[in-house]
Design an enzyme around this catalytic site. Structure first.
Site, PDB file in Angstrom:
ATOM      1  N   ARG A  43     -18.053 -90.766 -42.828  1.00 26.71           N
ATOM      2  CA  ARG A  43     -18.382 -90.974 -41.422  1.00 26.71           C
ATOM      3  C   ARG A  43     -19.775 -91.571 -41.244  1.00 26.71           C
ATOM      4  NH1 ARG A  43     -15.581 -85.445 -39.030  1.00 26.71           N
ATOM      5  NH2 ARG A  43     -13.612 -86.426 -38.413  1.00 26.71           N
ATOM      6  N   LYS A 209      -0.882 -76.451 -39.605  1.00 27.88           N
ATOM      7  CA  LYS A 209      -0.134 -75.845 -38.506  1.00 27.88           C
ATOM      8  C   LYS A 209       0.684 -76.843 -37.700  1.00 27.88           C
ATOM      9  CE  LYS A 209      -3.335 -71.977 -37.777  1.00 27.88           C
ATOM     10  NZ  LYS A 209      -4.192 -71.279 -36.788  1.00 27.88           N
ATOM     11  N   GLY A 362      -9.997 -87.087 -40.813  1.00 29.17           N
ATOM     12  CA  GLY A 362     -10.034 -85.708 -41.262  1.00 29.17           C
ATOM     13  C   GLY A 362      -9.756 -85.539 -42.743  1.00 29.17           C
ATOM     14  N   GLY A 386      -8.381 -85.959 -34.823  1.00 31.22           N
ATOM     15  CA  GLY A 386      -7.999 -85.355 -33.549  1.00 31.22           C
ATOM     16  C   GLY A 386      -7.874 -86.374 -32.439  1.00 31.22           C
TER      17      GLY A 386
END
Length: 405
Positions: A43, A209, A362, A386
């Protein structure tokens, strides 16, 4: 969205002007004997072109960013000081200053001392409660204090544009503003994924998840041709089909939702590919006893931590004819070598593919670098997992709205 070139014209040139740049420097850190060490500087490197563009124009660049999730007060483990050191290494010809606060005495003094072509990194924005406050007035006060440090603003932190935070959403309302090159590039890639993508359009979803990806799964069932599911989330899919998953990660409250997704996929002709074998271990540890078992027969005392070799081969084959691929989430616990093979197989299949491949930020982006693969072998490696997911599911992104407004 206005570009940096258009911003320069609006403010009659950037030389000598302080420009506040919201970047995404939320990098992973590991504790070492000699201090905290950045384990993936992707990043930071992705932020360099926009900074360099401004520095080359003679701007006095003030960079603001967050790291981790401190609770509105300073915490040493979340300090951006190690990031400042890495920036100095990456920009050896540039004077790089570091402020020990966000809008306080250090930030004001350091900003005032900047010369043309110099860069200042502020301390972690989330050390101030105003950055993430849901109270408009509190957030607005912090935004005004940030805006007072500069005369123009560039939003370039794509990984934060889905947050209604002061530095992302409110500051652009106080200063002439533009989108940085990184944000513009990310948005262009996402438009390619949502507006007539080359087919077959294959999506690879992993991570822990199902609940983290409910909206995007729902949206992709209307656009994707094929969805490959791995990672911890796959065990909820397997359980929804009636299989025992041992001690694997399971979101029991999502079983009905997943059954609905599988039914919808069948109705729409979307091929959902699940693993047929998994690597299961007796504990969440690289040293635990582990082995390959059928996905529909995981022992009661074992947890699945990666897709198995048969599944890795099938996933690679399912990617072979793709025209477009979006990958978000690893196939297993790739940080532990015994459970890295599935993620490696997907990454290598994409690296060798002719498809337009997008790695959705991510852990997926971290995996590409950790596995030693060349970033040039992928169409695009996003800095914001995200934000990418929320864009794909059609959600409004406050940071982009502010730049467009």
């Amino acid at each position: 969205m206005r570009t940096v070139e258009e911003l320069a014209a609006q403010v009659d040139g950037l030389r000598g002007k302080r420009v506040l740049v919201r970047s995404d420097l939320n990098v992973p850190l590991a504790e070492r004997d000699e201090g905290r060490e950045i384990t993936d500087d992707g990043r930071i490197r992705a932020s360099l072109p926009t900074w360099q563009r401004l520095l080359d124009e003679g701007a006095r660049v003030v960079v603001c960013a967050h790291l981790g999730r401190p609770k509105g007060a300073p915490e040493e483990r979340y300090s951006l000081a190690p990031v400042a050191e890495r920036v100095r290494e990456l920009l050896p010809e540039v004077t790089v200053r570091f402020a020990t606060d966000t809008t306080g005495e250090s930030a004001r003094e350091q900003a005032a001392a900047l010369a043309d072509g110099e860069l200042l990194l502020l301390e972690n924005l989330r050390f101030n409660p105003g950055e993430t406050s849901k109270d408009d007035d509190e957030r607005g006060r912090f935004a005004r204090d940030l805006a007072d440090l500069a005369s123009a603003y560039v939003g370039d932190g794509f990984g934060a544009v889905h947050r209604r935070h002061a530095s992302v959403y409110d500051v652009p309302r106080h200063l002439p503003s533009a989108a940085g090159g990184l944000v513009l590039a990310e948005v262009e890639v996402l438009r390619r994924l949502t507006q007539d993508p080359a087919r077959p359009y294959v999506v690879v979803l992993g991570g822990s998840k199902v609940s983290d990806k409910l909206g995007v799964i729902d949206a992709l069932l209307g656009t994707a041709d094929r969805i490959l599911v791995g990672g911890g989330m796959v065990f909820t899919f397997l359980a929804a089909q009636g299989h025992d998953v041992g001690t694997s990660l399971l979101e029991a409250d999502q079983l009905d939702t997943v059954r609905g997704y599988l039914a919808t996929a069948a109705e729409r002709g979307v091929d959902v590919v699940l693993p047929t074998d998994v690597v299961a271990a007796t504990a969440f540890s690289a040293d635990a006893e582990h082995g390959v078992v059928p996905a529909d027969a995981i022992p009661a005392d074992r947890m699945g931590l990666d897709i198995g070799p048969e599944s890795a081969t099938a996933f690679a084959a399912a990617l072979a004819d793709a025209g477009t691929v979006f990958w978000n989430g690893p196939m297993g616990v790739f940080e532990m070598e015994p459970y890295a093979a599935g993620t490696r197989a997907v990454a290598e299949a994409l690296a060798g593919s002719d498809a337009f491949s997008v790695v959705g930020g991510g852990d997926s982006a971290a995996a590409v670098r950790a596995l030693g693969l060349s970033e040039d072998d992928f169409g695009h490696i996003s800095t914001g997992g995200g934000a990418s997911l929320e864009y794909l599911q059609g959600d409004e992104l406050p940071g982009l709205q502010a730049l467009e407004g």
